[in-house]
Design an enzyme around this catalytic site. Structure first.
Site, PDB file in Angstrom:
ATOM      1  N   CYS A  76     -11.636   9.013  -8.279  1.00 20.33           N
ATOM      2  CA  CYS A  76     -12.133   7.906  -7.454  1.00 20.33           C
ATOM      3  C   CYS A  76     -11.766   8.034  -5.986  1.00 20.33           C
ATOM      4  O   CYS A  76     -12.534   7.628  -5.112  1.00 20.33           O
ATOM      5  CB  CYS A  76     -11.657   6.565  -8.017  1.00 20.33           C
ATOM      6  SG  CYS A  76      -9.882   6.240  -7.895  1.00 20.33           S
ATOM      7  N   GLY A  78     -13.709  -0.582 -20.778  1.00 17.31           N
ATOM      8  CA  GLY A  78     -14.864   0.143 -21.316  1.00 17.31           C
ATOM      9  C   GLY A  78     -14.556   1.551 -21.760  1.00 17.31           C
ATOM     10  O   GLY A  78     -15.458   2.387 -21.843  1.00 17.31           O
ATOM     11  N   MET A 109     -13.364  -4.454 -14.927  1.00 12.03           N
ATOM     12  CA  MET A 109     -14.760  -4.115 -14.652  1.00 12.03           C
ATOM     13  C   MET A 109     -14.842  -3.174 -13.454  1.00 12.03           C
ATOM     14  O   MET A 109     -14.478  -3.547 -12.341  1.00 12.03           O
ATOM     15  CB  MET A 109     -15.569  -5.385 -14.411  1.00 12.03           C
ATOM     16  CG  MET A 109     -15.492  -6.377 -15.577  1.00 12.03           C
ATOM     17  SD  MET A 109     -16.515  -7.843 -15.366  1.00 12.03           S
ATOM     18  CE  MET A 109     -18.155  -7.140 -15.592  1.00 12.03           C
ATOM     19  N   SER A 110     -15.326  -1.968 -13.697  1.00 10.43           N
ATOM     20  CA  SER A 110     -15.430  -0.959 -12.643  1.00 10.43           C
ATOM     21  C   SER A 110     -16.750  -1.037 -11.903  1.00 10.43           C
ATOM     22  O   SER A 110     -16.922  -0.391 -10.867  1.00 10.43           O
ATOM     23  CB  SER A 110     -15.279   0.437 -13.250  1.00 10.43           C
ATOM     24  OG  SER A 110     -16.394   0.727 -14.083  1.00 10.43           O
ATOM     25  N   CYS A 119      -3.340   6.551 -13.469  1.00  4.96           N
ATOM     26  CA  CYS A 119      -3.969   5.268 -13.154  1.00  4.96           C
ATOM     27  C   CYS A 119      -3.969   4.361 -14.375  1.00  4.96           C
ATOM     28  O   CYS A 119      -3.682   3.164 -14.278  1.00  4.96           O
ATOM     29  CB  CYS A 119      -5.393   5.492 -12.659  1.00  4.96           C
ATOM     30  SG  CYS A 119      -6.219   3.976 -12.104  1.00  4.96           S
TER      31      CYS A 119
END
Length: 353
Positions: free
Chosen positions: A197, A125, A8-9, A101
């Site tokens: 990120c 997701g 979950m980001s 990543c």
């Protein structure tokens, strides 16, 4: 009941993926990976995985009755992702850290953690699909072609594919947001992150210099014959195909066509050398096929936003592919990935050398 670990980001996509995994009958555990220390690279809240994102992920997980954890993988991320990113730019290459990543963090470190927790599946997701084809699991494009992320997932191994779920692969972004809104998720209309990120505001050169502790030395812009055109501010500021921000006056547009870290030069031309029809890739991963021993026709992409093009590919040794495009492609860039498709099925890919 099978257990699933949900990556979950804090964004809407992973939140809806968590909901859909629960509706599939999985016993779900939510988690967010802490991948860096903010002060190390000057992260702000506009990028993914910030403190605000952690709180959004926690809110959704708790609303779904899921336990939620934050795993500190910052040491591994620094070594495997940020350091490689920095070293690549100093070597004149342009890497894709999102691919690394996925390879080393989401589907390696997190996969190992999932196994320790007794989770049979990792759920994310990403917009992609995993389906059985000719007796084997293959990675396929998402139904929503505008959101398809199969390019950054080509490195998934057969083992990883068997333990991964992409619940959003058959949905559009609009459908995902509608599901989130219906379920009252705090991030239903949260904007998608557009940044790498650990690179705030897209200023990757400052991150490279801050992280490495060294400046990229100025050198010379040269033309195709070696004539000096002016001075550049350091090779980390440039990538093949770049036109803007060169600071060189010219009667016709100039483009970066070569970066030479050994001589600290950046070659500029009016387009000569910017197109090529032959690409070599190494560090390959093939999942839909065991090998490509005879030339086959494929579609291939040489960067994330590249429109796939017709090509012929053959495997020249155990870790090398040679791709010959039907027509020359612009700005083939060392360090990026070339990914091969047969229709909507990912055959595999590798890193451009």
């Amino acid at each position: 009941m099978m257990k699933a670990l949900i990556a979950m980001s804090g964004g809407v996509d992973s939140s809806v993926a968590a909901l859909l995994a629960k509706e599939m009958g999985y016993d779900c555990v939510g988690c967010t990976m802490r991948l860096y220390n903010n002060e190390d690279v000057g992260i702000n809240s506009r990028t993914c995985c910030s403190l605000n994102d952690v709180e959004d992920a926690r809110s959704v997980a708790y609303s779904l009755g899921m336990p939620y954890y934050v795993f500190n993988f910052s040491s591994d991320f620094g070594e495997k992702i940020i350091k490689k990113f920095v070293d690549s730019y100093f070597d004149g290459a342009t890497p894709n850290p999102c691919i690394d990543c996925n390879r080393y963090m989401k589907f390696e470190k997190l996969y190992d953690r999932a196994m320790l927790l007794g989770c049979e599946k990792i759920v994310s997701g990403h917009y992609a699909r995993i389906e059985e084809q000719n007796g084997r699991l293959v990675l396929k494009k998402a139904v929503d072609q505008s959101k398809d992320q199969s390019y950054v997932l080509y490195m998934l191994s057969k083992e990883q594919l068997s333990h991964t779920l992409f619940p959003l692969g058959g949905l559009t972004k609009a459908q995902v947001r509608a599901i989130a809104e219906k379920n009252g998720f705090i991030n239903s209309f949260k904007p998608d992150s557009q940044d790498i990120c650990f690179v705030p505001n897209g200023d990757y050169a400052s991150v490279i210099e801050k992280y490495s502790g060294k400046k990229s030395e100025p050198g010379y812009f040269i033309d195709g014959s070696g004539k000096i055109l002016g001075e550049h501010k350091g090779i980390i500021h440039y990538t093949v195909g770049q036109r803007k921000g060169l600071g060189i006056a010219s009667s016709a547009p100039l483009f970066v066509t070569k970066i030479d870290p050994q001589n600290n030069t950046v070659t500029l031309t009016h387009g000569e050398g910017l197109f090529t029809d032959t690409v070599t890739v190494r560090d390959i991963n093939l999942t839909a096929v065991d090998s490509i021993e005879e030339p086959i026709k494929v579609k291939a992409k040489i960067r994330y936003r590249h429109t796939e093009q017709s090509a012929t590919v053959v495997q020249t040794d155990s870790d090398t592919l040679k791709i010959k495009f039907d027509s020359p492609q612009r700005a083939v860039t060392r360090g990026q990935a070339a990914v091969l498709y047969d229709g909507d099925t990912v055959l595999g890919g590798g890193t451009i050398v």
